[in-house]
Scaffold this active site. Structure first.
Site, short mmCIF file in Angstrom:
data_model
loop_
_atom_site.label_atom_id
_atom_site.label_comp_id
_atom_site.label_asym_id
_atom_site.label_seq_id
_atom_site.Cartn_x
_atom_site.Cartn_y
_atom_site.Cartn_z
N GLY A 38 4.92 -7.21 -5.33
CA GLY A 38 5.56 -6.66 -4.13
C GLY A 38 5.08 -5.25 -3.85
O GLY A 38 4.09 -4.79 -4.42
N ASN A 39 5.77 -4.58 -2.98
CA ASN A 39 5.45 -3.18 -2.69
C ASN A 39 6.72 -2.45 -2.31
O ASN A 39 7.78 -3.05 -2.17
CB ASN A 39 4.38 -3.07 -1.59
#
Ligand code: CTP
Length: 412
Positions: A209-210
């Site tokens: 993810g980020n």
């Protein structure tokens, strides 16, 4: 409609950049009068300003005879001072009228925009900051200086904002787009916004993810909706507390992964006028997500290798689609110095072929999360056409105004 704009120029190396600002304002159809301070003519002479504008240029209160300064001050619809030195800001704050520029400002009642340019220490000094705060409290609009290489050879905050960004702000103030005119600039317009950060599953409990919170995209959805648009938000993993801030008319579609964003965007394209790709979408995803949780082998120190594959570049796909919307806006989150970030943005603008690319400097407290934002807006050729900074909501309103300008739903 042609308006009368006074451009004040004070004694800084950035005075030469005021020429680009003046050209932008003239290009937009306005009658521009330059009022330089006497010292600034050591940088750029009055003949240059007269040649550019076709209007006479004076620096002293009595140069033109009579009450010319009062006459010009009365006619002005807007005064823009760029570059503004610390000394000029101090004199304006104190109401000192010892040259034509400070006298004109004192005698006018129109909006005033100031774009400072000075050495970092002068800008950060308590005296300058107090002066700026006081002038802001009187309604003066400041376009904050940027960090970058300074005329002195040093590096730091103090460089004048880009002339195009100042021109953009000036034209916005003239059209009143910060106030009522843009309020319903997107009535009936169908806007699709992607927001948040995608998660690409590794196994049922892990993902790549980020750190995008989705706040900027949510602020855009709100601003577009406030401007009368019919908004669809493609939301990737946005906290419910952030989504709850949205007005009820916005349709929210959950799309946790890049593939789901792609599907949600592409299947709606033929009903959409504006697409804003604000989400941080993964460029790579695991080739195959494990069906069950990956377990650690207690007898081994080896770590598994996860094979990745590229995801579709959705922005580029939308740009190439036969259903390309009237206005396509991308975001570019980049790290580095301001110059590096702008160059990366320029390259990305050329590569992605969106109509507008909002370049966002991230890392070290910029961009992500619950902090103010600053974006530089480039066109499809990588030319800077605007700048917006402040809270995510202010940045969103500015971007929505730029989109409305592109669509021609508000006039300059
Ligand atoms: N974007 C997209 N599809 C992807 C990746 C990004 O549509 N698979 C969009 C983003 O929503 C954003 C723009 O492309 O509007 C730029 O995203 P960014 O991650 O900055 O650019 P990349 O093309 O991924 O380039 P790089 O990571 O190499 O900087």
């Amino acid at each position: 409609m042609s308006r009368t704009i006074i451009v004040g120029v004070t004694a800084g190396i950035a005075a030469y950049k005021a020429a680009s600002l003046v050209r932008e304002l003239i290009k937009a159809g306005h009658d521009v009068h330059i009022v330089p301070t006497p010292a600034s003519t050591q940088f750029i002479g009055t003949a240059t300003w007269e040649g550019l504008t076709g209007n006479p240029v004076h620096t002293g209160v009595f140069d033109a005879g009579g009450a010319d300064h009062i006459e010009l001050a009365r006619r002005a619809d807007l005064i823009v001072v760029a570059p503004a030195t610390a000394d000029f800001i101090a004199r304006t704050r104190a109401g000192i009228a010892d040259d034509l520029l400070t006298t004109t400002i004192l005698a006018s009642s129109c909006p005033v925009i100031i774009a400072p340019a000075m050495h970092t220490q002068m800008w950060l000094s308590q005296a300058t900051q107090d002066n700026v705060e006081t002038l802001k409290s009187r309604g003066v609009i400041f376009i904050a200086p940027e960090d970058g290489a300074l005329g002195s050879g040093d590096f730091g905050v103090g460089r004048m904002a880009a002339p195009q960004a100042i021109a953009w702000r000036a034209l916005n103030v003239l059209t009143g787009s910060a106030g009522n005119e843009s309020d319903l600039a997107l009535t009936g317009c169908r806007v699709l916004i992607t927001a948040g950060g995608t998660r690409e599953p590794i196994d049922p409990v892990r993902f790549i993810g980020n750190s995008s919170s989705g706040r900027q995209g949510v602020a855009l959805a709100r601003a577009a909706s406030d401007a009368g648009a019919n908004v669809t938000l493609i939301a990737s993993n946005i906290d419910a507390s952030i989504l709850n801030e949205l007005p009820s008319g916005i349709s929210i579609v959950s799309a946790p992964s890049a593939a789901e964003v792609e599907k949600s965007v592409m299947e709606r394209l033929n009903h959409i006028d504006v697409v804003i790709m604000a989400a941080a979408i993964a460029d790579f995803r695991p080739k195959a997500a494990h069906d069950s949780k990956i377990k650690k082998d207690p007898l081994s120190t080896e770590a598994p290798t996860i094979a990745l594959e590229q995801t579709t570049d959705i922005l580029a796909a939308v740009a190439q689609s036969s259903d390309r919307p009237s206005v396509l806006v991308g975001f570019a989150a980049e790290t580095g110095t301001l110059d590096e970030v702008l160059e990366l943005g320029r390259q990305k603008a050329l590569r992605k072929n969106a109509d507008l690319l909002a370049v966002n400097r991230v890392g070290h407290g910029h961009g992500f999360g619950d902090v103010d934002n600053s974006v530089y807006v480039l066109d499809h050729l990588g030319k800077m056409v605007g700048q917006a900074s402040g809270t995510k909501s202010i940045v969103a309103q500015e971007l929505i105004s730029m989109i409305a300008l592109r669509l021609g739903t508000i006039a300059r």
